[in-house]
Scaffold this motif. Structure first.
Motif, PDB file in Angstrom:
ATOM      1  N   VAL A  96       0.085  11.282  15.742  1.00  2.97           N
ATOM      2  CA  VAL A  96       0.355  12.144  16.895  1.00  2.97           C
ATOM      3  C   VAL A  96       0.478  13.602  16.450  1.00  2.97           C
ATOM      4  O   VAL A  96      -0.066  14.503  17.099  1.00  2.97           O
ATOM      5  CB  VAL A  96       1.612  11.666  17.654  1.00  2.97           C
ATOM      6  N   CYS A  97       1.179  13.855  15.359  1.00  2.00           N
ATOM      7  CA  CYS A  97       1.301  15.229  14.856  1.00  2.00           C
ATOM      8  C   CYS A  97      -0.071  15.799  14.519  1.00  2.00           C
ATOM      9  O   CYS A  97      -0.374  16.957  14.835  1.00  2.00           O
ATOM     10  CB  CYS A  97       2.214  15.279  13.633  1.00  2.00           C
ATOM     11  N   TYR A  98      -0.904  15.004  13.897  1.00  2.00           N
ATOM     12  CA  TYR A  98      -2.254  15.450  13.557  1.00  2.00           C
ATOM     13  C   TYR A  98      -3.067  15.695  14.824  1.00  2.00           C
ATOM     14  O   TYR A  98      -3.724  16.727  14.967  1.00  2.00           O
ATOM     15  CB  TYR A  98      -2.937  14.391  12.676  1.00  2.00           C
ATOM     16  N   LEU A  99      -3.001  14.751  15.750  1.00  2.00           N
ATOM     17  CA  LEU A  99      -3.776  14.854  16.985  1.00  2.00           C
ATOM     18  C   LEU A  99      -3.371  16.076  17.807  1.00  2.00           C
ATOM     19  O   LEU A  99      -4.234  16.758  18.373  1.00  2.00           O
ATOM     20  CB  LEU A  99      -3.625  13.575  17.814  1.00  2.00           C
ATOM     21  N   GLN A 100      -2.094  16.390  17.883  1.00  2.00           N
ATOM     22  CA  GLN A 100      -1.688  17.540  18.687  1.00  2.00           C
ATOM     23  C   GLN A 100      -2.298  18.827  18.149  1.00  2.00           C
ATOM     24  O   GLN A 100      -2.661  19.717  18.916  1.00  2.00           O
ATOM     25  CB  GLN A 100      -0.169  17.628  18.825  1.00  2.00           C
ATOM     26  N   ILE A 101      -2.455  18.911  16.834  1.00  2.00           N
ATOM     27  CA  ILE A 101      -3.081  20.091  16.235  1.00  2.00           C
ATOM     28  C   ILE A 101      -4.564  20.135  16.588  1.00  2.00           C
ATOM     29  O   ILE A 101      -5.098  21.178  16.968  1.00  2.00           O
ATOM     30  CB  ILE A 101      -2.860  20.099  14.709  1.00  2.00           C
ATOM     31  N   GLY A 150     -10.581   5.121  16.802  1.00  2.00           N
ATOM     32  CA  GLY A 150     -11.609   5.669  17.679  1.00  2.00           C
ATOM     33  C   GLY A 150     -11.201   6.917  18.447  1.00  2.00           C
ATOM     34  O   GLY A 150     -11.786   7.228  19.486  1.00  2.00           O
ATOM     35  N   LEU A 151     -10.217   7.652  17.932  1.00  2.00           N
ATOM     36  CA  LEU A 151      -9.722   8.838  18.635  1.00  2.00           C
ATOM     37  C   LEU A 151     -10.180  10.149  18.006  1.00  2.00           C
ATOM     38  O   LEU A 151      -9.948  11.217  18.563  1.00  2.00           O
ATOM     39  CB  LEU A 151      -8.194   8.805  18.684  1.00  2.00           C
ATOM     40  N   LEU A 152     -10.820  10.055  16.858  1.00  2.00           N
ATOM     41  CA  LEU A 152     -11.218  11.245  16.111  1.00  2.00           C
ATOM     42  C   LEU A 152     -12.479  10.913  15.324  1.00  2.00           C
ATOM     43  O   LEU A 152     -12.629   9.783  14.854  1.00  2.00           O
ATOM     44  CB  LEU A 152     -10.085  11.624  15.150  1.00  2.00           C
ATOM     45  N   GLU A 157     -13.264  16.017  15.217  1.00  2.00           N
ATOM     46  CA  GLU A 157     -13.514  16.262  16.636  1.00  2.00           C
ATOM     47  C   GLU A 157     -12.855  15.163  17.453  1.00  2.00           C
ATOM     48  O   GLU A 157     -13.040  13.966  17.161  1.00  2.00           O
ATOM     49  CB  GLU A 157     -15.022  16.297  16.930  1.00  2.00           C
ATOM     50  N   PRO A 158     -12.074  15.533  18.468  1.00  2.00           N
ATOM     51  CA  PRO A 158     -11.455  14.478  19.300  1.00  2.00           C
ATOM     52  C   PRO A 158     -12.508  13.726  20.096  1.00  2.00           C
ATOM     53  O   PRO A 158     -13.520  14.309  20.496  1.00  2.00           O
ATOM     54  CB  PRO A 158     -10.512  15.257  20.220  1.00  2.00           C
ATOM     55  N   VAL A 159     -12.290  12.447  20.265  1.00  2.00           N
ATOM     56  CA  VAL A 159     -13.236  11.604  20.999  1.00  2.00           C
ATOM     57  C   VAL A 159     -12.892  11.627  22.472  1.00  2.00           C
ATOM     58  O   VAL A 159     -11.773  11.679  22.862  1.00  2.00           O
ATOM     59  CB  VAL A 159     -13.214  10.172  20.445  1.00  2.00           C
TER      60      VAL A 159
END
Length: 159
Positions: A96-101, A150-152, A157-159
C-alpha cells in the motif's frame, strides 16, 4: 521537505475521483469539522468503509491515497467487509505504501516527489530514513507483491 502537506481541498478532486473509480471505488467528501467515517487514526485522516474512501478538505492527499490503496489491494469481494482497518499484513501494508506513491505519480499537481516529501513530513518511518530511500532501494518486496497481484507492471505503471 515541503512547507505544507498537500490537502484534499487543494487538490484536483475530479482527478482523484476518476483514479478511485478506475479501481471500483467511490470518494465521499465529508463536511469540514465532521468526523470522518472509517478513519483508523481519526482527526483529518481518510477513512474507508466497503468500497468508499472518506475525506475532508483538511485530509492529506497521502492519507487519502494510502487508504484507497488498502482497498485497491484487496479483491473486490473482500472490500465489502472492510470498515476502518483493512489489514494486519506487513506485506500488504508495504504494498500500500508503494502503491500510494505510484498512484500519486498519475495525479497532476501531486506527483511522486511531493507525496514522498509529505509522507516524510507526516512521520512515516522507513528503515533507510526516508520514503524516497525506501522506495528506491528497499521496496522490492512491495513492488513484487503488487506485480504478482496484477496491480503494477514491472515498469511501475499502475494497472
Amino acid at each position: 521537505m515541503t512547507a505544507a502537506i498537500l490537502r484534499f481541498a487543494d487538490s484536483d478532486h475530479a482527478a482523484i475521483e476518476s483514479l478511485l473509480a478506475h479501481y471500483g471505488l467511490s470518494l465521499v467528501r465529508v463536511a469540514d469539522g465532521a468526523d470522518i467515517p472509517g478513519s483508523f487514526w481519526g482527526e483529518e485522516e481518510a477513512g474507508i468503509i466497503g468500497q468508499t474512501v472518506y475525506a475532508r478538505g483538511d485530509t492529506p492527499v497521502h492519507s487519502l491515497l494510502h487508504e484507497a490503496g488498502h482497498l485497491i489491494v484487496l479483491p473486490p469481494e473482500r472490500r465489502a467487509d472492510v470498515h476502518t482497518d483493512a489489514t494486519d499484513s506487513i506485506e500488504e501494508e508495504d504494498a500500500v505504501c508503494y502503491l500510494q506513491i505510484v498512484l500519486a505519480g498519475t495525479l497532476v499537481g501531486v506527483g511522486r516527489e511531493r507525496l514522498m516529501a509529505d509522507m516524510d513530513a507526516w512521520g512515516y518511518s522507513f528503515r533507510l530514513g526516508s520514503t524516497r530511500a525506501w522506495f528506491e532501494h528497499d521496496a522490492g518486496n512491495a513492488q513484487a507483491w503488487l506485480i504478482a497481484h496484477g496491480l503494477l507492471t514491472p515498469g511501475d505503471e499502475p494497472v
